[in-house]
Design a protein around this motif. Structure first.
Motif, PDB file in Angstrom:
ATOM      1  N   ALA A 208      -3.130 -16.377   5.719  1.00  0.00           N
ATOM      2  CA  ALA A 208      -3.677 -16.341   4.365  1.00  0.00           C
ATOM      3  C   ALA A 208      -4.896 -15.432   4.404  1.00  0.00           C
ATOM      4  CB  ALA A 208      -4.069 -17.739   3.899  1.00  0.00           C
ATOM      5  N   LEU A 209      -4.966 -14.526   3.465  1.00  0.00           N
ATOM      6  CA  LEU A 209      -6.079 -13.582   3.412  1.00  0.00           C
ATOM      7  C   LEU A 209      -6.935 -13.883   2.195  1.00  0.00           C
ATOM      8  CD1 LEU A 209      -7.404 -10.990   4.626  1.00  0.00           C
ATOM      9  CD2 LEU A 209      -6.034  -9.688   2.970  1.00  0.00           C
ATOM     10  N   GLU A 210      -8.182 -14.252   2.446  1.00  0.00           N
ATOM     11  CA  GLU A 210      -9.134 -14.500   1.365  1.00  0.00           C
ATOM     12  C   GLU A 210      -9.830 -13.184   1.031  1.00  0.00           C
ATOM     13  OE1 GLU A 210     -12.722 -17.612   0.212  1.00  0.00           O
ATOM     14  OE2 GLU A 210     -12.076 -17.410   2.302  1.00  0.00           O
ATOM     15  N   LEU A 211      -9.636 -12.723  -0.197  1.00  0.00           N
ATOM     16  CA  LEU A 211     -10.240 -11.466  -0.617  1.00  0.00           C
ATOM     17  C   LEU A 211     -11.719 -11.668  -0.936  1.00  0.00           C
ATOM     18  CD1 LEU A 211      -7.408 -10.108  -2.960  1.00  0.00           C
ATOM     19  CD2 LEU A 211      -7.684  -9.810  -0.487  1.00  0.00           C
ATOM     20  N   ASP A 212     -12.421 -10.568  -1.072  1.00  0.00           N
ATOM     21  CA  ASP A 212     -13.861 -10.646  -1.326  1.00  0.00           C
ATOM     22  C   ASP A 212     -14.184 -11.335  -2.644  1.00  0.00           C
ATOM     23  OD1 ASP A 212     -14.403  -9.370   1.064  1.00  0.00           O
ATOM     24  OD2 ASP A 212     -14.469  -7.370   0.172  1.00  0.00           O
ATOM     25  N   ASP A 213     -13.240 -11.305  -3.596  1.00  0.00           N
ATOM     26  CA  ASP A 213     -13.487 -11.956  -4.885  1.00  0.00           C
ATOM     27  C   ASP A 213     -13.012 -13.406  -4.909  1.00  0.00           C
ATOM     28  OD1 ASP A 213     -10.745 -11.763  -5.011  1.00  0.00           O
ATOM     29  OD2 ASP A 213     -10.696 -10.345  -6.685  1.00  0.00           O
ATOM     30  N   GLY A 214     -12.555 -13.914  -3.744  1.00  0.00           N
ATOM     31  CA  GLY A 214     -12.154 -15.307  -3.652  1.00  0.00           C
ATOM     32  C   GLY A 214     -10.672 -15.561  -3.827  1.00  0.00           C
ATOM     33  N   ARG A 215      -9.928 -14.580  -4.302  1.00  0.00           N
ATOM     34  CA  ARG A 215      -8.486 -14.768  -4.430  1.00  0.00           C
ATOM     35  C   ARG A 215      -7.836 -14.820  -3.048  1.00  0.00           C
ATOM     36  NH1 ARG A 215      -6.373 -10.041  -8.044  1.00  0.00           N
ATOM     37  NH2 ARG A 215      -8.005  -8.955  -6.855  1.00  0.00           N
ATOM     38  N   ILE A 216      -6.666 -15.471  -2.992  1.00  0.00           N
ATOM     39  CA  ILE A 216      -5.958 -15.634  -1.734  1.00  0.00           C
ATOM     40  C   ILE A 216      -4.625 -14.898  -1.790  1.00  0.00           C
ATOM     41  CG2 ILE A 216      -4.847 -17.295  -0.181  1.00  0.00           C
ATOM     42  CD1 ILE A 216      -7.841 -17.423  -0.083  1.00  0.00           C
ATOM     43  N   LEU A 217      -4.361 -14.110  -0.770  1.00  0.00           N
ATOM     44  CA  LEU A 217      -3.046 -13.498  -0.604  1.00  0.00           C
ATOM     45  C   LEU A 217      -2.293 -14.266   0.471  1.00  0.00           C
ATOM     46  CD1 LEU A 217      -3.470  -9.603  -0.594  1.00  0.00           C
ATOM     47  CD2 LEU A 217      -2.587 -11.055  -2.412  1.00  0.00           C
ATOM     48  N   VAL A 218      -1.018 -14.555   0.202  1.00  0.00           N
ATOM     49  CA  VAL A 218      -0.162 -15.195   1.194  1.00  0.00           C
ATOM     50  C   VAL A 218       1.069 -14.321   1.398  1.00  0.00           C
ATOM     51  CG1 VAL A 218      -0.965 -17.514   0.635  1.00  0.00           C
ATOM     52  CG2 VAL A 218       0.994 -16.584  -0.574  1.00  0.00           C
ATOM     53  N   ASP A 219       1.817 -14.617   2.448  1.00  0.00           N
ATOM     54  CA  ASP A 219       2.997 -13.863   2.866  1.00  0.00           C
ATOM     55  C   ASP A 219       2.561 -12.700   3.746  1.00  0.00           C
ATOM     56  OD1 ASP A 219       5.969 -13.100   2.685  1.00  0.00           O
ATOM     57  OD2 ASP A 219       4.957 -11.279   2.017  1.00  0.00           O
TER      58      ASP A 219
END
Length: 201
Positions: free
Chosen positions: A53-64
Motif C-alpha cells: 500500500a502506498l500512502e501518497l503525500d496528500d494522504g490518499r492510498i494506492l493499492v495493487d
C-alpha cells in the motif's frame, strides 16, 4: 510517500523491485506492516488490509502492486518501466498481468494450506490454482523470446517476482522442468542486484 510492505509478499516485491531499479529509494519511506495481525495497524491505512500500500503525500492510498509500480514509474521514474506507445504498453502490461496472475494463484494456494483449518481444506482448490500456474508458465515458455533480456521493465519485474515466489513457497512444483528458456531467463534476471536485495525470507 510511504510504502507499506512485508519481506515475504511477492506483490510487495514487485514494487520494491521497481523502486530499486528506478533508483528512487531515497524518495520514499518504507514501513513493514503484517496484514495478518491487527497490531500492525495496517487496516487504519488501507481498509483492504493488504500489502503493498502506498500512502501518497496528500494522504490518499494506492493499492495493487502493478498500479503502484506504474504510478512510481510515471511520477518519479521517467517512464522507464512501461512504454508510452500503445503497442509497447499492451505487450508489457500483458506480461506483467500474466506474472501477477501466477502470483495470485500461488497466494490462493498458500492461504488454503496455511490459513484454512485442516478439516475445511479443499484439495480441488489447490489443484485448480496449480493448473492456472502451470498453463501460464507453459504459455510463457513458448513466448520467452519476446521478453528476452534483463533490462528492467514492469513485465519482467512482475514475472521475476512470480518465479521467485514459486521457488520460495512451491519448490516441489519444480517449475523449471520442461521450461528451459524460462529457467535460463530467470537465472539471468535473478543476478540483478535488485533481485538479490529483495529475496523473500
Amino acid at each position: 510517500m510511504k510504502l507499506y510492505y512485508t519481506n515475504t509478499s511477492p506483490f510487495a516485491r514487485i514494487v520494491r523491485l521497481a523502486i530499486l531499479e528506478l533508483g528512487i529509494a531515497d524518495r520514499l519511506e518504507m514501513a513493514i506492516a503484517d496484514p495478518w495481525t491487527e497490531e500492525s495497524g495496517l487496516y487504519r491505512v488501507n481498509p483492504l488490509e493488504k500489502v503493498p500500500a502506498l500512502e501518497l503525500d496528500d494522504g490518499r492510498i494506492l493499492v495493487d502492486s502493478l498500479t503502484i509500480a506504474e504510478y512510481l514509474d510515471r511520477t518519479l521514474g521517467g517512464n522507464r518501466l512501461l512504454p508510452v506507445d500503445p503497442e509497447g504498453w499492451v505487450a508489457e502490461r500483458r506480461l506483467a498481468a500474466l506474472g501477477h496472475g501466477i502470483t495470485e494463484a500461488g497466494v490462493a494456494r498458500l492461504i488454503e494450506r496455511l490459513r484454512r483449518p485442516e478439516p475445511y481444506r479443499w484439495a480441488g482448490w489447490d489443484a485448480r490454482q496449480k493448473a492456472k500456474m502451470v498453463r501460464t508458465l507453459d504459455l510463457l515458455e513458448g513466448e520467452a523470446a519476446g521478453f528476452a533480456g534483463t533490462d528492467p521493465s514492469l513485465g519482467r519485474i512482475a514475472l521475476a517476482a512470480a518465479l521467485g515466489y514459486m521457488d520460495f513457497r512451491f519448490a516441489d512444483d519444480a517449475w523449471r522442468d520442461g521450461r528451459p528458456r524460462l529457467a535460463e531467463w530467470y537465472e539471468a534476471m535473478s543476478a540483478r542486484p535488485a533481485m538479490q536485495q529483495t529475496m523473500p525470507g
